[in-house]
Design a protein around this motif. Structure first.
Motif, short mmCIF file in Angstrom:
data_model
loop_
_atom_site.label_atom_id
_atom_site.label_comp_id
_atom_site.label_asym_id
_atom_site.label_seq_id
_atom_site.Cartn_x
_atom_site.Cartn_y
_atom_site.Cartn_z
N PRO A 152 -2.47 -1.21 -2.29
CA PRO A 152 -3.59 -0.41 -1.81
C PRO A 152 -4.15 0.59 -2.82
CG PRO A 152 -1.56 0.53 -1.04
CD PRO A 152 -1.17 -0.63 -1.90
N ARG A 153 -4.29 0.20 -4.07
CA ARG A 153 -4.91 1.03 -5.10
C ARG A 153 -4.12 2.30 -5.40
NH1 ARG A 153 -10.40 -0.41 -5.87
NH2 ARG A 153 -10.57 -2.63 -5.42
N HIS A 186 1.49 -1.36 5.32
CA HIS A 186 2.03 -1.61 3.99
C HIS A 186 3.29 -0.77 3.78
CE1 HIS A 186 2.28 -2.55 -0.20
NE2 HIS A 186 1.08 -3.08 -0.25
N PRO A 187 4.47 -1.39 3.62
CA PRO A 187 5.71 -0.61 3.48
C PRO A 187 5.73 0.28 2.25
CG PRO A 187 6.10 -2.95 3.07
CD PRO A 187 4.72 -2.84 3.61
N ALA A 192 5.86 5.86 -0.31
CA ALA A 192 5.15 6.81 -1.16
C ALA A 192 4.80 8.09 -0.40
CB ALA A 192 3.88 6.16 -1.71
N ILE A 193 4.36 7.95 0.84
CA ILE A 193 3.98 9.12 1.64
C ILE A 193 5.18 10.02 1.90
CG2 ILE A 193 3.22 9.86 3.94
CD1 ILE A 193 1.33 7.39 3.91
N ARG A 217 2.58 -1.66 12.27
CA ARG A 217 3.97 -1.86 12.67
C ARG A 217 4.95 -0.85 12.09
NH1 ARG A 217 2.52 -5.75 9.01
NH2 ARG A 217 3.67 -5.83 7.03
N ASN A 218 4.61 -0.16 10.98
CA ASN A 218 5.59 0.68 10.30
C ASN A 218 5.37 2.16 10.61
OD1 ASN A 218 6.86 -1.49 8.86
ND2 ASN A 218 5.11 -1.52 7.47
N LEU A 219 6.40 2.82 11.13
CA LEU A 219 6.32 4.26 11.36
C LEU A 219 6.55 4.99 10.04
CD1 LEU A 219 6.16 6.71 13.26
CD2 LEU A 219 8.65 6.48 13.57
#
Length: 264
Positions: A152-153, A186-187, A192-193, A217-219
């Motif tokens: 995602p850039r 995106h896992p 990263a967050i 789907r990903n928390l």
């Protein structure tokens, strides 16, 4: 084409994707924006879909099993007016001399543009934002190290852990928002967050109101970790209560009344 035919096409489209802007529907159906807005009002009224800022989304839960991450380029062109208003509102939280982290994503990109010539220190992992600030900005810029992930850039080193940068605020976007928290498909973004979140005193979420109808789907993190959300005025009372119950301060950005939303 009759009203019923347009309504069927719109609802069929929302089985494949969680959101369609007024512009998307104009191009697909070959009718005016005013006609599309009437269709959206009707579908919202009868419960077939949900009216949101800039367009229409699937009814809650209708498309949760079919959510996939949009490409950066596709997402960039959705709800632009709302994103710009959110960015301008968020820029008001930043004082001269602040050190902040601006995450990747199209709404955060708009915040970076608003701060480009301010006296601030910006750390970003966004390749598009870093390129813009490097060419057009006067702010102090620190860029994440590592590999470039074209989707995602973002620039990220999966082995490095959190950067050595401390910020007063971490401005982050998200693909979706649910009662459990921020959600991503995106896992890599999840990782990263969470790394960047350890480097700031406060986490500020920038999200247009569509995101409350999208359930990837990903928390990523619980809502209780978010101090403030800056969001457009499409926020519903029920969603506002959910955010307030989690302790999130809500700042509303008013994006005008044009409502075409698609010039993400």
């Amino acid at each position: 084409m009759s009203d019923a035919d347009r309504h069927r096409i719109i609802t069929d489209l929302l089985k494949e994707r969680p959101f369609a802007s007024v512009r998307d529907l104009q191009e697909r159906l070959g009718v005016s924006a005013a006609t599309i807005r009437r269709d959206i009002d009707k579908l919202d009224e009868i419960g077939k879909a949900r009216k949101v800022y800039g367009g229409i989304s699937a009814s809650d839960g209708a498309s949760s099993n079919r959510i996939a991450a949009r490409s950066y380029d596709e997402n960039r062109d959705i709800a632009v007016e709302a994103k710009r208003a959110i960015a301008e509102k968020a820029a008001g939280l930043v004082r001269d001399g602040d050190s902040i982290i601006v995450h990747a994503g199209s709404t955060c990109y708009q915040l970076g543009l608003a701060l480009a010539r301010r006296n601030v220190r910006i750390y970003t992992n966004s390749m598009p934002l870093a390129a813009y600030l490097g060419e057009h900005g006067t702010c102090h810029l620190t860029i994440a190290g590592g590999e470039l992930y074209r989707e995602p850039r973002i620039i990220h080193d999966p082995t490095a852990g959190p950067p050595h940068f401390f910020a007063s605020r971490f401005f982050v976007g998200t693909q979706g928002i649910g009662s459990e928290g921020l959600l991503e498909s995106h896992p890599l973004l999840t990782k990263a967050i969470n790394e960047l979140a350890t480097c700031a005193d406060e986490i500020v979420l920038l999200a247009d109101s569509r995101k409350l109808s999208i359930q990837p789907r990903n928390l990523v993190m619980a809502l209780s970790r978010i101090s403030t959300i800056v969001i457009d005025d499409g926020l519903t009372d029920a969603d506002a209560k959910m955010l307030e119950d989690a302790g999130v301060t809500i700042l509303i950005a008013h994006a005008g009344t044009s409502g075409n939303g698609g010039a993400n």
